[in-house]
Design an enzyme around this catalytic site. Structure first.
Site: not given
Length: 308
Positions: A162, A185, A253, A256, A279, A288
């Site tokens: 990211r 995250k 993004h 990615r 994830h 994705y």
């Protein structure tokens, strides 16, 4: 905090947020969104019922109550996607509250989110991804800035980072080895392989950068020496994609997304790619990796032991 929230409800909300922070490592901006969503929900119930909603009234919520809240939220201009997010926060709060207070939260948990069309990411093809990296590196008149931008975008595509993760790398990581530990995250850690081309791009930038690479300072710097702002990376990427004639979806993004898609199209394992991306859910990784079905079947036939 709204005056429509009773002290008991306010204390419960703060207890749930503290639990989410401590046990799940939920990011602060996510907690802020959760707080707003649940405050709005309880405020609606207070107005709808005509009285402050303490813990006992909250436990007596019904399916019609939930329908009324959803109808008012939609009529207030919230999109289906926004309402689904709000409902997810309310459900999470109620799971915690029901376990703590010992009531059955079926009325809340059985409420279905409205359907909405998910926006699938649009990865670049391999040639476009390479062209984006090269073009980004040529946008600045200062060699070190061009090398910096090229290194950042190479990390997005070559490692699937990211943008916040790439810009969060500190001087103590230098020189980059064959792998780097990333905190993503929610404080979730993962180890990401670093391709030689990415190591070389970062090393070239470090060599040209006029600022010292202190252990606790960010690797990527702005022209005054402070931490590089993500908006500057987005801007130079936007300029590059316009120069190349690429669509507006060719964002940082998207690099990615492209990393994930190209790995899968080359026969990569979906769960391994999930780990590389950080994830929590495999379904997110599937979104994705928008590889066409025909190509997936070719990979399957070429690699599955029983396909031959």
């Amino acid at each position: 905090m709204s005056v429509l929230i009773s002290p008991a409800a306010r204390d419960a909300l703060e207890g749930w947020l503290a639990s989410s922070r401590a046990l799940n490592g939920t990011a602060e901006n996510t907690l802020t969104a959760y707080r707003g969503d649940v405050v709005d929900f309880i405020a609606f119930l207070t107005d709808y019922k005509g009285e402050a909603q303490g813990l006992a009234p909250l436990a007596r919520i019904t399916v019609p109550d939930m329908r009324a809240w959803m109808a008012q939220t939609r009529s207030g201009g919230a999109s289906a996607r926004s309402l689904a997010r709000k409902l997810s926060a309310v459900k999470s709060f109620y799971r915690w509250l029901a376990e703590r207070e010992g009531f059955e939260p079926t009325a809340v948990l059985s409420t279905r989110a409205p359907k909405f069309q998910k926006k699938l990411p649009r990865p670049l093809n391999e040639d476009a991804a390479r062209a984006m990296i090269d073009t980004v590196g040529q946008r600045s008149t200062q060699d070190w800035v061009g090398a910096r931008d090229m290194a950042v975008v190479t990390l997005l595509y070559g490692c699937g980072l990211r943008i916040s993760e790439a810009l969060g790398l500190m001087g103590r990581y230098l020189p980059l080895g064959e792998a780097v530990r990333i905190v993503g995250k929610g404080g979730k850690e993962r180890v990401v392989p670093v391709l030689p081309i990415a190591r070389q791009a970062v090393a070239r930038y470090v060599r040209l950068c006029p600022f010292d690479m202190e252990p606790d300072a960010p690797i990527f710097r702005g022209v005054r020496g402070g931490a590089l702002n993500a908006r500057l990376v987005q801007k130079v990427t936007e300029q590059a994609r316009m120069q190349l004639g690429l669509p507006a979806t060719a964002t940082p993004h998207a690099m990615r997304h492209s990393f994930a898609t190209h790995l899968l199209s080359a026969g990569g394992d979906l769960r391994a790619i999930q780990e590389l991306l950080g994830h929590a859910s495999l379904s997110t990784t599937q979104a994705y990796t928008s590889v066409d079905t025909v190509h997936l079947m070719k990979v399957y036939e070429a690699t599955h032991p029983k396909a031959g």
